[in-house]
Motif scaffolding. Structure first.
Motif, PDB file in Angstrom:
ATOM      1  N   PRO A 176       0.826  -1.192   0.000  1.00  0.00           N
ATOM      2  CA  PRO A 176       0.000   0.000   0.000  1.00  0.00           C
ATOM      3  C   PRO A 176       0.869   1.254   0.000  1.00  0.00           C
ATOM      4  N   VAL A 177       0.422   2.229  -0.695  1.00  0.00           N
ATOM      5  CA  VAL A 177       1.162   3.483  -0.753  1.00  0.00           C
ATOM      6  C   VAL A 177       0.262   4.585  -0.223  1.00  0.00           C
ATOM      7  N   PRO A 178       0.538   5.057   0.946  1.00  0.00           N
ATOM      8  CA  PRO A 178      -0.349   6.035   1.552  1.00  0.00           C
ATOM      9  C   PRO A 178      -0.056   7.443   1.052  1.00  0.00           C
ATOM     10  N   ASP A 179      -0.885   8.339   1.454  1.00  0.00           N
ATOM     11  CA  ASP A 179      -0.673   9.711   1.008  1.00  0.00           C
ATOM     12  C   ASP A 179       0.261  10.436   1.956  1.00  0.00           C
ATOM     13  N   SER A 180       0.597  11.656   1.599  1.00  0.00           N
ATOM     14  CA  SER A 180       1.612  12.356   2.375  1.00  0.00           C
ATOM     15  C   SER A 180       1.101  12.747   3.756  1.00  0.00           C
ATOM     16  N   GLY A 181      -0.167  12.579   3.984  1.00  0.00           N
ATOM     17  CA  GLY A 181      -0.666  12.837   5.320  1.00  0.00           C
ATOM     18  C   GLY A 181      -0.260  11.779   6.320  1.00  0.00           C
ATOM     19  N   THR A 182       0.314  10.719   5.813  1.00  0.00           N
ATOM     20  CA  THR A 182       0.703   9.635   6.704  1.00  0.00           C
ATOM     21  C   THR A 182       2.001   9.969   7.424  1.00  0.00           C
ATOM     22  N   PRO A 183       2.008   9.856   8.715  1.00  0.00           N
ATOM     23  CA  PRO A 183       3.287  10.036   9.404  1.00  0.00           C
ATOM     24  C   PRO A 183       4.278   8.991   8.889  1.00  0.00           C
ATOM     25  N   PRO A 184       5.544   9.395   8.697  1.00  0.00           N
ATOM     26  CA  PRO A 184       6.509   8.489   8.085  1.00  0.00           C
ATOM     27  C   PRO A 184       6.640   7.155   8.805  1.00  0.00           C
ATOM     28  N   ALA A 185       6.466   7.179  10.108  1.00  0.00           N
ATOM     29  CA  ALA A 185       6.651   5.939  10.851  1.00  0.00           C
ATOM     30  C   ALA A 185       5.609   4.887  10.461  1.00  0.00           C
ATOM     31  N   GLU A 186       4.484   5.359   9.976  1.00  0.00           N
ATOM     32  CA  GLU A 186       3.422   4.430   9.595  1.00  0.00           C
ATOM     33  C   GLU A 186       3.448   4.121   8.105  1.00  0.00           C
ATOM     34  N   ALA A 187       4.394   4.714   7.422  1.00  0.00           N
ATOM     35  CA  ALA A 187       4.392   4.587   5.968  1.00  0.00           C
ATOM     36  C   ALA A 187       5.430   3.579   5.515  1.00  0.00           C
ATOM     37  N   PRO A 188       5.085   2.804   4.493  1.00  0.00           N
ATOM     38  CA  PRO A 188       6.089   1.894   3.965  1.00  0.00           C
ATOM     39  C   PRO A 188       7.101   2.618   3.074  1.00  0.00           C
TER      40      PRO A 188
END
Lengths: 321, 853, 186, 334
Positions: free
Chosen positions: A78-90
């Protein structure tokens, strides 16, 4: 005669994200280091404006949907949007531009846009082509400045240039200005207790010098000057960008009729303000202050009246219990 | 460029605002890409294929600027019959000596003539040029001598119709015919559609009315075929008529304040000031023999003797006389390559005992950093001059080998001196910037404490050594004691006067007055000049490098700001900005022109001022006189831009795509995998990976970030810069992250045959997988600024790199390497060694791996 | 008394036009007297950025023999007064806490740094150069005269001035050293 | 996500975008065709807050709100008690108001980054700054409340004591109410957007606290007004809070969830229990009165801490800043 109102016009379409503004600001104002933390927010490791960062460059990796996928390259996970805190982002969060229209699902445009702003990249994927937005944020020096309005000590004041400045010899660290700012600019320096923010180099402009950030900016993304001139220049720039098809471009904070009466430091953005961490429709909190006082007055009278009624009802002791 | 030269990038933005199109070709999407009109990601190490494809496009579609090509390049020149191209020999050129891993370049020469290169390797045809019989066996490859006995000069044959099968133009056509868009796609991973777009953009923007510029940096040089990368661009730009003209050129974006100056006035083993070669060891060589061998018949290198004699006079003054060949014998002689990497080998072998590091940090900044440290650990003494305690000063205490147990502090015999250096604000001097501009910086304050300039250090060290050896009759001390070493000093710390040194560099005439141009230099010992190309920087006794007329008070060329070598010319070979008749190619692009009497224009003409376009040299004319009125490339032995280089390069007269030394792919273009004469170094700590190894399936490349500087000595210690990029990281694509289970902000271990390092992971779509050779290729981006010391820390990317060098420049290949990447931190202590050994075992690496030609 | 009163913003608020207390009435004396340190510097020295090779012009502001500010030189046709983040950090580079000002010495097999005077260090280095030079001296190699020493080497950064490079090349060549190298190779 | 999906109508990433309660699709579509359902999707800069949350310590500032309310309402109550012949209640509440206002002052000074510069609060009189006006208000109220208490206890200057009591009672409602303006006059969504109801929440809470104090401190025979006040205060507090929550829309969830939610629920429960207990049993049982009083005091404190926590929460999540502003813009555009 008081001098003209001075300000910044930050044209993010030509920002190269070099962060010279951040460093030049720190050198001039002798601001302490703001922590050594790798954030994973693209190349932004200062995270936002703070007491120790008065210019902040935002980095947004973004997909611009143009509707053509690169064959043979799958985006796994999954590729989240930039609203995602980096720690939760792949990955470094990327996001489709918020205003991209399905109608732009045209074949990949390889023709360079004539002296347009930044390009979208060659790399395309399911979300469209990649672009990398950079924007140098700063105190907006609002026409109606919440921080200034609520400051109880007069540490914050409006200068003869229309800018808003904290006086470090006056501030007692009450902290009221901090939540009062609709942009989240002013902040308290922890080990110092006082509130700090951009002064628009009050000491420099007093001698006709350019503020440190604008002076350093290699590509004139940060422009300093009389606000009227800057507004005119910005209007011209936006027209030109629209003419060459950069429909994303929009001004932010330039309008004297907005919720803060227009910003002394305004911007040309290539996406919605919140993508850059800016409020879409900021309003100076004190706009509602008269109404607040009225409501508070009513409440106080309710209290007075309520208690008067209670005591009137109960009468003197020995009366009704 | 926006990434590494942000302030220079303002001019790109200016150009963009005026309608220029910016194309960025780079494996990663950088801050430059963000502002470019087109970003073209390609496989690191494939640029010759890309540029060769452009050359092919120009030739097949006849997009060359034919008038320019005919007038100013060697397109029409006929090459000798013996020459065999890669087309004929499947990837190698004629003259390859497989035993000695070197080329005999004699077969590359023009028909009927032997020409010398204006730069590069000039000693390679020493014997042919001196007609001397010699039995010396040269130690260095690249200086091997051929057996031919061609004359040192002769008549160059040409075919103006460009149809002769052996004319350069036809050779070029045949050579690049296989560099098709399909091939580019296969080699570089650039889709044909995109590539064609680049071809169109470049060619549509070149010609009479328009020019295209190429800008490059070490992404082109740090390869085993680095010099040939630049050569390919030169061919392309010459074909398109983009050299010597405003808005054209091939611009080296250099990374250090005076890195240009460091080659002009070289602290490089193979050069004397002004690109005069250091002499190699030859039997009883005289000054005249040297000049004959290294100079040129024609063009300004024809005056080599004047330049060299004047240099000898600057150094040895009255001790340099006609009788002693102007002290030519005082110069030490080379026997092969003595580059920094050979120096490390000499340290490891115990023949080099002492080492000065002045503002340099090889313990993290040079390829195979471990070898650098082991070399230093084998020294008797080491002097480190820097601002802070960089890794090269502290490796004996806290280097990685202490952690792995390979070294113990108590066992290291190296004596280390750390001497604090003065900053640019604390000394006067000149930097030569990337556009050859000498700019003077004035001292603002005195250095504090023990901090001193390198000028102070060198001068006073020399003074002390000379004092200690004064009176010695030993012949070995003669050059030292005869040296002119008496500079005025000032201030409490006795700082030498930098301007006095500049005056010596500029040179003086018989009357002792400063010279104003290198054309005034003579070979009779009456002039002295420390660097002929800088002659004129102190003209009239005025420090021209310190000229600071504000830009607003002069025209766009800004000739009165500082001083550019040579002769304050801002664009080299600018004669080519006018047509053969001396008229500007177009009004838009007018730069210098012939006004009927003389050359004139916006810049200082790079041509003899009074030489008319119709001038033709007399029979037997020499030096500059031998150049005709249309020979725009005045430093070249034939006055032409070289599409084909008959001399000067040790790895071929034409660029050919070779795979990087360590590549996961086999060469799709030729059966020759890598540059056959690349320089390899055999050492247990410098093991190479086999080409195409599945153990190292990814490509990695090193690069810089805006926020840091080189190996970090001037940035990692500064809080304001450290906080902007606080630790080492690698950049990878989401696809690679998925393939290898790497997590955003987690740790990755990157492995090569040398060692493994760890880095935080930034997973980003700015890195993109490419389709190369029919499979998906992932690339790993490694900014190389880090080391364990300072505020912003991390492993050094240079730990991974092998020492394998471009044979021309002896520069290491760090821009394209094969590697593996896996999640997690690297092993610590001795386990790290075992971890890497296991990788070597799996890849079947021996001491022979990678040594093959 | 009056002076004190006039310094009280509340008083000024009611005397002046700035009734709301958000403007000049709130200004402190320090603020009123604020001047930029580039304005109060004793002199401005023209310089060039020491980082990359673009060669941006710098103005170095000196007050009481100390550098107090470094910024871009607007006169420069190269940079037009602009600087990148590194150039903008020049003040910290040259005056920051990372700079060391003492000679340090690590003796063979030593485990710690020791202090040494500059004079002593220079003398020791001179002795070592002489010794290493002799030890590595070669008159001939394979029968050809080389007149050189392989005993010591040098590697310089490319932030050295031309004049510094010139002296290094001149001295070391006269000493017979050939392993003189520079970042330019790397 | 796969390549095949990418060829569809909308970019495949769409479905994954937006951490807000709704989906982005509505708003996107809304560009061309106005969305029917209010759209609550938003984007942000890596989830970072837009505004800065207050740097105030909860104990200091929520405590300050609570104590100010207790003091202000207490002064009114004291005056009422005094006028209606309940001298012990009056004295107790005068003392409690003095203690409370002193405590609130200590909390305020303690929270300053530079406590030594507290006096700078008196540099200006700023009508635009609730804190400035509040400080001047306290400058008047504090001495009045102090004099009222001291003169009552010592019995000195009874006339002056009455004036002081009347003064404190006059200023008391303002002291109790202005802190709501102080909080609302910020960009903190949960406070600012609730500025209409927040003063009522605060004065209700203050009245409840004062009644609680009276229930604890006053003798049973004097506590009838306290019991009524408890009902009045608790009802006002709870009703106003509910109204506010409703008006706040999505921001209202900051009052329902998390720490703030727990505190607000506790406040409601304790208010109801305290008021009911006091009203029904407080007249008969001293214990019930004390327990009820304690519950009311705790409820008031919970309200203040709950409001504080909701404010913090609403400041820290960019959605509470962005979404309402977006809606406002779209409403304007529509």
């Amino acid at each position: 005669m008081s001098p003209a109102r001075m300000g910044f016009f930050t044209d993010t379409s030509v920002c190269i994200g070099c962060k010279a503004c951040e460093v030049a600001c720190k050198e001039w104002n002798a601001i302490p280091e703001d922590g050594l933390k790798l954030t994973g927010m693209s190349y932004d490791n200062t995270e936002g404006l703070s007491a120790d960062t008065w210019r902040h460059v935002a980095f947004i990796e973004q997909r611009k949907p143009v509707g053509l996928a690169e064959p043979g390259v799958d985006h796994a996970g999954p590729v989240p949007d930039s609203g995602t805190p980096p720690a939760e982002a792949p990955m470094t969060p990327t996001t489709p531009a918020t205003d991209a229209l399905p109608s732009s699902l045209a074949p990949r445009e390889l023709v360079p846009r004539p002296h347009s702003a930044r390009s979208s990249a060659r790399r395309s994927g399911p979300g469209g082509e990649l672009r990398w937005l950079m924007a140098s944020d700063v105190c907006k020096h609002c026409t109606h400045a919440g921080c200034l309005d609520v400051c109880p000590t007069g540490a914050l004041f409006r200068t003869e240039y229309g800018t808003v400045v904290v006086q470090e010899d006056v501030c007692n660290g009450c902290g009221y200005c901090i939540p009062a700012c609709p942009y989240g600019v002013i902040d308290q320096r922890k080990d110092d207790g006082r509130a700090w923010k951009c002064t628009l180099c009050y000491d420099r402009i007093g001698e006709g010098l350019t503020p440190a950030c604008a002076k350093a900016c290699p590509t004139e993304s940060i422009q300093y000057g009389p606000l009227d001139e800057l507004r005119a220049r910005a209007a011209e720039r936006i027209t030109r960008l629209h003419d060459v098809g950069v429909t994303d471009a929009r001004l932010y904070g330039h309008d004297p009729d907005d919720g803060v009466g227009g910003d002394g430091a305004f911007f040309l953005l290539l996406d919605e303000p919140e993508v850059y961490g800016l409020p879409p429709d900021p309003v100076v909190t004190t706009r509602d202050l008269p109404s607040m006082w009225r409501h508070a007055g009513a409440a106080a009278l309710t209290l007075l009246g309520g208690l008067a009624a209670v005591f009137a009802a109960h009468g003197r002791t020995g009366g009704r219990r | 460029m926006a990434e590494c030269h942000p302030v220079g990038f303002q001019w790109v933005m200016e150009a963009k605002a005026r309608g220029a199109t910016v194309v960025h070709v780079d494996p990663r999407f950088t801050r430059t890409s963000a502002l470019a009109d087109l970003h073209v990601p390609l496989r690191a190490g494939s640029d010759i294929a890309f540029l060769g494809g452009l050359v092919n496009y120009v030739l097949t579609h006849e997009k060359d600027f034919r008038e320019y090509v005919l007038a100013y390049t060697n397109a029409a020149t006929i090459v000798g019959e013996e020459f065999r191209d890669t087309e004929d020999l499947d990837g190698v050129f004629s003259g390859l000596d497989r035993e000695n891993r070197s080329y005999d370049p004699m077969t590359w020469q023009y028909e009927g003539a032997v020409v010398q290169a204006a730069s590069g390797e000039r000693d390679q045809e020493y014997e042919e040029r001196t007609e001397a019989e010699s039995t010396i066996r040269e130690a260095a490859r690249g200086e091997a001598h051929g057996a031919g006995g061609a004359g040192v000069s002769g008549e160059i044959h040409t075919d103006e119709t460009l149809t002769h099968p052996r004319c350069v133009f036809q050779i070029l056509k045949r050579h690049y015919a296989r560099y098709t868009p399909e091939m580019v796609e296969q080699v570089c991973g650039v889709p044909q559609e995109t590539f064609r777009r680049v071809c169109e953009l470049v060619t549509e923007n070149s010609g009479r009315e328009r020019t295209t510029a190429f800008a490059y940096a070490v992404g082109w040089t740090q390869h085993t075929v680095g010099a040939q990368y630049i050569r390919t661009a030169s061919i392309l730009q010459s074909l398109l008529g983009n050299i010597g003209r405003p808005g054209g050129g091939i611009l080296a974006l250099r990374g250090h304040a005076s890195i240009q100056g460091s080659t002009d006035i070289p602290t490089l083993f193979n050069l004397l000031p002004g690109y005069i070669p250091m002499p190699h060891a030859h039997q009883n060589e005289t000054l005249d023999e040297f000049v004959q061998a290294e100079g040129a018949e024609k063009g300004y290198w024809g005056n080599l003797r004047s330049y060299l004699v004047s240099l000898m006079k600057a150094w040895w003054g009255p001790a340099a006389t006609e009788d002693n060949d102007y002290a030519f014998g005082y110069l030490p002689r080379l026997t092969g390559s003595h580059s920094t990497y050979e120096t490390v080998m000499a340290q490891l072998e115990g023949t080099c005992h002492g080492y000065f590091l002045m503002g340099e940090n090889p313990a993290v900044g040079s390829a195979n950093a471990k070898m650098q440290r082991l070399g230093m650990a084998a020294l008797d003494w080491l002097v480190v001059r820097d601002f802070s305690l960089i890794e090269s000063a502290t490796w004996w205490k806290d280097g990685p080998e202490i952690e792995t147990g390979e070294l113990r502090t108590e066992d290291i015999g190296t004596e280390v001196f750390f001497l604090p250096a003065a900053a640019h604000t604390e000394k006067s001097g000149s930097f030569t910037n990337t556009q050859r501009l000498l700019q003077w910086h004035r001292q603002a304050v005195e250095p504090q404490g023990d901090a001193r300039s390198d000028l102070w250090f060198t001068y006073h060290l020399g003074r002390r050594i000379r004092a200690k050896l004064a009176g010695s009759a030993d012949e070995m001390n003669r050059p030292l004691l005869d040296l002119t070493w008496d500079y005025p000093v000032h201030g409490a710390i006795a700082e030498p006067d930098a301007e006095a040194v500049l005056a010596e560099i500029n040179g003086s005439g018989p009357d002792g007055r400063p010279l104003s141009a290198y054309t005034e230099l003579t070979d009779d010992g009456s002039t002295s000049c420390g660097c002929w190309i800088y002659c004129g920087v102190y003209a009239d006794g005025v420090n021209q490098a310190d000229r600071r007329k504000p830009r607003t008070e002069q025209d766009w060329v800004a000739k009165e700001w500082a001083w550019a070598w040579p002769a304050n010319r801002r664009i080299l070979y600018n004669r080519a900005s006018a047509d053969p008749d001396g008229r500007p190619w177009s009004e838009r692009k007018a730069y210098v022109w012939w006004d009927g009497q003389k050359w004139t224009g916006h810049d200082v003409p790079d041509f003899e001022p009074g030489k008319a376009p119709d001038y033709r040299p007399e029979e037997g004319a020499k030096g500059p006189d031998a150049l005709s009125g249309t020979d725009a490339f005045i430093m070249q032995a034939d006055g032409k831009a070289w599409l084909y280089a008959p001399a000067g390069l040790v790895d071929g007269p034409l660029p050919a795509h070779y795979e990087p030394h360590e590549s996961p792919f086999t060469n799709p273009l030729y059966s020759q995998q890598s540059n056959p004469v690349r320089q390899v170094i055999r050492h247990p700590e410098n093991r190479y990976q086999p080409p195409g190894s599945e153990v190292f399936p990814y490509v990695t490349t090193t690069y810089r970030l805006t926020e840091h500087h080189t190996a970090g000595g001037m940035s990692r210690w500064l809080p304001y810069l450290a906080e902007l990029q606080p630790e080492f990281f690698c950049e990878i694509s989401p696809e690679l992250a998925a393939e290898r289970g790497l997590e955003h902000l987690g740790w990755a271990t990157i492995v090569t045959a040398r060692t493994a390092i760890e880095a935080r992971v930034l997973v980003t779509e700015r890195l993109t997988p490419l389709r190369v050779g029919g499979r998906t290729l992932h690339q790993v981006g490694l900014p190389y600024h880090w080391g364990p010391n300072g505020l912003s820390t991390g492993d050094a990317a240079n730990e991974l790199a092998p020492v394998v060098l471009d044979p021309n420049t002896h520069i290491q290949e760090v821009k394209a390497m094969a590697c593996d990447i896996r999640p997690g931190r690297r092993p610590r202590g001795p386990a790290l060694l075992e971890f890497v050994r296991e990788y070597r075992r799996r890849a079947g690496i021996t001491d022979e791996t990678g040594m093959e030609m | 008394m009056r002076g004190w009163l006039e310094s009280w913003p509340v008083y000024r608020q009611f005397r002046g036009e700035d009734r709301s207390g958000r403007g000049e009435s709130a200004m402190s004396r320090r603020t009123a007297e604020l001047r930029p340190r580039v304005g109060t510097a004793d002199r401005v020295v023209k310089s060039v950025c020491p980082y990359c090779a673009v060669g941006c012009g710098q103005d170095v502001f000196v007050k009481d023999e100390k550098v107090v500010q470094i910024e871009g030189d607007p006169d420069s046709p190269v940079s037009r007064g602009r600087l990148c983040p590194k150039g903008s950090a020049s003040l910290q580079l040259t005056t920051g806490s990372a700079r060391r000002y003492d000679v340090l010495y690590r003796r063979p097999y030593g485990t710690e740094w020791e202090r040494l005077s500059l004079d002593e260090a220079m003398d020791m280095i001179a002795d070592r150069v002489i010794e290493a030079r002799e030890r590595g001296w070669q008159w001939e190699e394979d029968g050809a005269r080389v007149r050189r020493t392989m005993g010591f080497a040098s590697l310089g950064g490319a932030t050295l001035d031309n004049e510094e490079n010139y002296l290094i090349k001149k001295l070391f060549t006269a000493l017979g050293a050939i392993q003189i190298e520079n970042q330019a190779r790397i | 996500m796969t390549g095949s999906e990418a060829g569809g109508e909308l970019p495949g990433r769409e479905a994954l975008v937006g951490k807000g309660p709704g989906r982005r699709k509505g708003r996107r579509g809304g560009r061309g065709e106005r969305a029917m359902v209010p759209d609550a999707t938003f984007t942000s800069y890596y989830g970072k807050p837009i505004i800065n949350a207050p740097v105030w310590e909860p104990l200091d500032i929520a405590g300050y709100f609570f104590l100010g309310g207790l003091a202000g309402a207490g002064s009114v109550f004291a005056a009422g008690a005094q006028l209606t012949g309940r001298p012990r209640t009056a004295r107790a509440l005068k003392i409690s108001s003095l203690v409370a206002i002193s405590g609130s002052l200590v909390a305020l000074v303690h929270d300053l980054g530079r406590p030594a510069r507290f006096a700078n609060m008196l540099r200006v009189i700023k009508p635009t700054s609730p804190m400035s006006l509040g400080t001047w208000l306290l400058t008047a109220y504090g001495p009045a409340a102090g004099a009222a208490a001291v003169l009552d206890v010592t019995g000195l200057f009874p006339r002056l004591g009455r004036v002081a009591t009347a003064g404190a009672a006059t200023l008391g409602p303002a002291v109790a109410a202005y802190t709501a303006v102080l909080a609302a006059d910020t960009a903190v969504p949960a406070w600012h957007e609730g500025y209409r109801e927040l003063p009522f929440v605060f004065v209700g809470s203050a009245a409840a606290a004062a009644s609680g104090m009276a229930l604890i401190a006053a003798p049973a025979e004097e506590n009838a007004p306290a019991r009524s006040t408890a009902v009045f205060g608790a009802a006002l507090e709870v009703t106003a809070a509910k109204l506010m929550e409703h008006r706040l829309g999505m921001i209202g969830e900051t009052y329902r969830t998390g720490r703030a939610g727990r505190l607000m629920r506790a406040a409601t429960a304790l208010s109801a229990a305290g008021a009911a207990g006091a009203a029904l049993l407080g007249g008969r049982s001293r214990t019930a009165a004390v327990l009820g009083g304690a519950a009311l005091l705790t409820a008031s404190a919970c309200t203040r801490f709950g409001v504080f926590a909701a404010g913090m929460r609403s400041a820290e999540d960019p959605k509470y800043t962005v979404v309402p502003q977006r809606r406002r813009l779209e409403a304007d555009a529509g």
